[in-house]
Design a protein around this motif. Sequence first.
Motif, PDB file in Angstrom:
ATOM      1  N   SER A 156     -59.859 -47.927  57.266  1.00 16.47           N
ATOM      2  CA  SER A 156     -60.299 -46.535  57.245  1.00 16.47           C
ATOM      3  C   SER A 156     -59.580 -45.709  58.297  1.00 16.47           C
ATOM      4  N   VAL A 157     -59.279 -46.316  59.444  1.00 14.04           N
ATOM      5  CA  VAL A 157     -58.583 -45.560  60.489  1.00 14.04           C
ATOM      6  C   VAL A 157     -57.104 -45.393  60.148  1.00 14.04           C
ATOM      7  N   VAL A 158     -56.469 -46.491  59.708  1.00 10.94           N
ATOM      8  CA  VAL A 158     -55.029 -46.472  59.471  1.00 10.94           C
ATOM      9  C   VAL A 158     -54.678 -45.578  58.280  1.00 10.94           C
ATOM     10  N   ILE A 159     -55.544 -45.508  57.284  1.00  9.67           N
ATOM     11  CA  ILE A 159     -55.284 -44.643  56.135  1.00  9.67           C
ATOM     12  C   ILE A 159     -55.906 -43.263  56.344  1.00  9.67           C
ATOM     13  N   GLY A 160     -57.120 -43.233  56.862  1.00  6.02           N
ATOM     14  CA  GLY A 160     -57.866 -41.973  56.949  1.00  6.02           C
ATOM     15  C   GLY A 160     -57.228 -40.951  57.867  1.00  6.02           C
ATOM     16  N   ILE A 161     -56.808 -41.374  59.065  1.00 12.47           N
ATOM     17  CA  ILE A 161     -56.273 -40.401  60.031  1.00 12.47           C
ATOM     18  C   ILE A 161     -54.953 -39.791  59.549  1.00 12.47           C
ATOM     19  N   PRO A 162     -53.967 -40.607  59.130  1.00 14.33           N
ATOM     20  CA  PRO A 162     -52.736 -39.994  58.620  1.00 14.33           C
ATOM     21  C   PRO A 162     -52.983 -39.072  57.422  1.00 14.33           C
ATOM     22  N   LEU A 163     -53.873 -39.474  56.516  1.00 11.05           N
ATOM     23  CA  LEU A 163     -54.186 -38.621  55.362  1.00 11.05           C
ATOM     24  C   LEU A 163     -54.685 -37.258  55.838  1.00 11.05           C
ATOM     25  N   GLY A 164     -55.602 -37.277  56.817  1.00 10.50           N
ATOM     26  CA  GLY A 164     -56.159 -36.033  57.325  1.00 10.50           C
ATOM     27  C   GLY A 164     -55.097 -35.175  57.998  1.00 10.50           C
ATOM     28  N   ILE A 165     -54.195 -35.828  58.743  1.00 13.57           N
ATOM     29  CA  ILE A 165     -53.138 -35.085  59.432  1.00 13.57           C
ATOM     30  C   ILE A 165     -52.209 -34.411  58.429  1.00 13.57           C
ATOM     31  N   VAL A 166     -51.761 -35.207  57.448  1.00 16.83           N
ATOM     32  CA  VAL A 166     -50.827 -34.668  56.450  1.00 16.83           C
ATOM     33  C   VAL A 166     -51.478 -33.513  55.710  1.00 16.83           C
ATOM     34  N   ALA A 167     -52.748 -33.696  55.322  1.00 20.33           N
ATOM     35  CA  ALA A 167     -53.440 -32.647  54.581  1.00 20.33           C
ATOM     36  C   ALA A 167     -53.510 -31.369  55.409  1.00 20.33           C
ATOM     37  N   LEU A 191     -51.522 -30.445  57.968  1.00 16.62           N
ATOM     38  CA  LEU A 191     -50.208 -29.845  58.234  1.00 16.62           C
ATOM     39  C   LEU A 191     -49.654 -29.168  56.989  1.00 16.62           C
ATOM     40  N   ARG A 192     -50.028 -29.686  55.824  1.00 14.38           N
ATOM     41  CA  ARG A 192     -49.574 -29.079  54.570  1.00 14.38           C
ATOM     42  C   ARG A 192     -50.748 -28.423  53.864  1.00 14.38           C
ATOM     43  N   GLN A 193     -51.494 -27.601  54.621  1.00 14.53           N
ATOM     44  CA  GLN A 193     -52.695 -27.018  54.059  1.00 14.53           C
ATOM     45  C   GLN A 193     -52.394 -26.200  52.807  1.00 14.53           C
ATOM     46  N   ASN A 194     -53.275 -26.330  51.794  1.00 15.45           N
ATOM     47  CA  ASN A 194     -53.176 -25.604  50.527  1.00 15.45           C
ATOM     48  C   ASN A 194     -51.938 -25.943  49.716  1.00 15.45           C
ATOM     49  N   THR A 195     -51.384 -27.149  49.912  1.00 12.30           N
ATOM     50  CA  THR A 195     -50.362 -27.626  48.989  1.00 12.30           C
ATOM     51  C   THR A 195     -50.996 -28.726  48.153  1.00 12.30           C
ATOM     52  N   TRP A 196     -50.223 -29.280  47.222  1.00  8.30           N
ATOM     53  CA  TRP A 196     -50.813 -30.310  46.347  1.00  8.30           C
ATOM     54  C   TRP A 196     -51.208 -31.554  47.135  1.00  8.30           C
ATOM     55  N   ILE A 197     -50.467 -31.843  48.227  1.00  9.24           N
ATOM     56  CA  ILE A 197     -50.836 -33.018  49.033  1.00  9.24           C
ATOM     57  C   ILE A 197     -52.227 -32.823  49.618  1.00  9.24           C
ATOM     58  N   ASP A 198     -52.465 -31.603  50.131  1.00  4.95           N
ATOM     59  CA  ASP A 198     -53.761 -31.283  50.714  1.00  4.95           C
ATOM     60  C   ASP A 198     -54.860 -31.455  49.668  1.00  4.95           C
ATOM     61  N   GLY A 203     -59.400 -34.089  47.404  1.00  2.00           N
ATOM     62  CA  GLY A 203     -60.074 -34.605  46.205  1.00  2.00           C
ATOM     63  C   GLY A 203     -60.408 -36.072  46.366  1.00  2.00           C
ATOM     64  N   GLY A 204     -59.424 -36.839  46.850  1.00  2.00           N
ATOM     65  CA  GLY A 204     -59.647 -38.267  47.020  1.00  2.00           C
ATOM     66  C   GLY A 204     -60.755 -38.556  48.013  1.00  2.00           C
ATOM     67  N   SER A 205     -60.775 -37.784  49.112  1.00  2.00           N
ATOM     68  CA  SER A 205     -61.788 -38.072  50.125  1.00  2.00           C
ATOM     69  C   SER A 205     -63.166 -37.632  49.649  1.00  2.00           C
ATOM     70  N   THR A 206     -63.211 -36.557  48.843  1.00  2.00           N
ATOM     71  CA  THR A 206     -64.508 -36.158  48.286  1.00  2.00           C
ATOM     72  C   THR A 206     -65.044 -37.259  47.379  1.00  2.00           C
ATOM     73  N   LEU A 207     -64.148 -37.823  46.561  1.00  2.00           N
ATOM     74  CA  LEU A 207     -64.547 -38.955  45.713  1.00  2.00           C
ATOM     75  C   LEU A 207     -65.068 -40.100  46.572  1.00  2.00           C
ATOM     76  N   GLY A 208     -64.302 -40.428  47.619  1.00  2.00           N
ATOM     77  CA  GLY A 208     -64.667 -41.559  48.468  1.00  2.00           C
ATOM     78  C   GLY A 208     -66.002 -41.369  49.148  1.00  2.00           C
ATOM     79  N   ILE A 209     -66.312 -40.112  49.531  1.00  2.00           N
ATOM     80  CA  ILE A 209     -67.574 -39.865  50.220  1.00  2.00           C
ATOM     81  C   ILE A 209     -68.743 -39.933  49.252  1.00  2.00           C
TER      82      ILE A 209
END
Lengths: 337, 335
Positions: free
Chosen positions: A135-146, A148-155, A160-166
């Motif tokens: 969760s740390v190794v995947i979660g933190i980079p995902l959050g950072i990328v999202a 830094l690229r706010q409102n792009t498809w990566i974000d 979407g993926g994290s909403t599903l996961g929660i």
Amino acid sequence: MLEYAFRRILWVIPVIVAVSAVTFFLMYRAPGGPWDREKTLPPATIKALDAKFGLDKPLWFNPDAAGQKWAEGVRNPVELATAAIDSRFLNYMTGVFRFDLGPSYASKGAENVQELIARKFPVSLKLGIVAIIFSVVIGIPLGIVAALRQNTWIDYLCLGGSTLGISVPTFVSGLLLLLFLSRTLSFSPIRGPEEWEGFGPAYLLPGIVLGLGTMAYIARLTRASMLEIKRQDYIRTARAKGLSARNVVGAHMLRNALIPIITILGPAAADLVTGSIIIESIFGAPGLGREFVVSISKRDYSVIMGTAIFYAVLVALANVAVDLSYGLVDPRIRVRR
Amino acid sequence: MSQATMTITSEQPVESLAGSLGEMRAPRSLWSNAWRQFRRNKLAMFGLCYLVFLIFVAVFAPAIAPHNPVQSDLAVAGKYRQAAWISDPDPKKTGDWSYPLGTDGNGRDVFSRLVYGTRISLVVGFIPMTVIMLIGIPVGLTAGFVGGRLDNLLMRITDIVYAFPALLFFIIMQISLGETWIGRMLNGLVLLFITLSIINWTGVARLVRGDTLALKEKEFVEAARASGASPWRLISRHILPNALSSIIVAGAFIVPGAIIAEAVLTYLGIGLRPDVKLDAPFPTSWGQMIQAGQTAYRNQAWLLIAPSLAVALITLSFTFVGDGLRDALDPRDQV
């Protein structure tokens, strides 16, 4: 700070007492005794077993025993008090603080609950470690990328993926994954008992499923706090003085963005505990969580009670550790005297 | 569905309603503002529409379900009949559109059971939430407003509840009281309501307490107090309305938690009891279907897939709605 830490750690004791009392009272109310078997035991045997395990004593206090001592002419207050607290609950309670959780009745008293926990918990712990690392190794980079690229498809993908996961409970995602693997890929993730010894690949899949919820939560939290920090004045200053983007993100943003992550590690511990109860049953991992489910179906009350108290202490300690770490990580948080 | 969603998507009535409310009492404009904000959030609107659709399904379940969810008709329906689009060499197992999602081990229609299962999920979600609010809000308001010993007591209780992992407490309650008269009421639904309420009211109380503590120091409360408002009036007219938005958001997250708790407990075999009466209003739950599906997914995969997807979709919808509400109601988060 030290005084606060001390107070905070001491507060775990009444929590343990309260949790034990509630569990003890509820389990005492549960139907059926520990000696219920398919074949009814003769009353003499039950009486002997009750005497052996101290189940014939009164529930909360033992004033009769103290009274008897008094009649015998004993006036030593320590001795009288010892007799008065010779009850089932208080004996159990003193046992809890000596790490003695009593015998497991389903194994006819052959194994103590603390031995059972010591034997089964390592598997759960290893699963929890895999889950936390994932969760740390995947979660933190995902959050950072999202962020830094706010409102792009990566974000949007991360969000979407994290909403599903929660929102999707682990037992649903675990079962669906199991179904998908065994039907579509003809791959059975259920492993034999020998594969759980050591720290083998058997832990990978259940560990990841166990960590999905925490991973999603960490990703969301990292994204939110990165977005907030992005707008801070000191980031603009860092940019303006010509720091490289990498330096700004790494040294100035990340360090501050990760503080809120610590706050969720307490709830995450509770999540992993309850999650492991289900995930271990689904994937057939021989850990404490599955033992707990098995003891429910066997109505092995001392195991249910002991495991519940063990888990509660674990979660209480995790919460204390989180509370104490705030002050260490963030100098702005100071404890009011 | 179309009937249900129309009331939400049509622009006209909502606008005029918001407009007239705004004219009549200006302080309420927060709510029309929030609604406008909420409506712009596509995911939140999707979640809301889906939940309205589910309420419709739950209410009209007898009309929607093609078969009786309890009656087993092995001779016609067949044991473990596949979903309609999957063919099988055995004519009793091949897919048939009169059993859209196939049948279970007792020859009961999976689709009909799924439709009826909606009822339990919604009831289990909303009734404990109402109880939790009715207990948590007054306690939180009093603790925050009065403070002192009461406040201390509340915080100590919440400390203990926080240490007790909810699922463990649910399991112990079910084992302890599941066989008593209260545990048997409505196949265990009543006990489930009680358990969920006991654990969750502290969270709401803590939240409301925090809001009350912050709000009672604000200037407008000070002004009201100075102009002679009674404590009751301060709480009901000045503090509670301002705490309401965070309460609503918390409520939107309590409901899916309760739905998941029911499904998990029933999946572990200690939640709700199956009902065998043909006219039972709550014959089955998604948790029971998942439990049955897990043992038989090799025979009939949709026995597991259908209820799992149902649980996933309803919790997802609540998350969308909850997130939407938070964005719409909490001005601090609007950046």
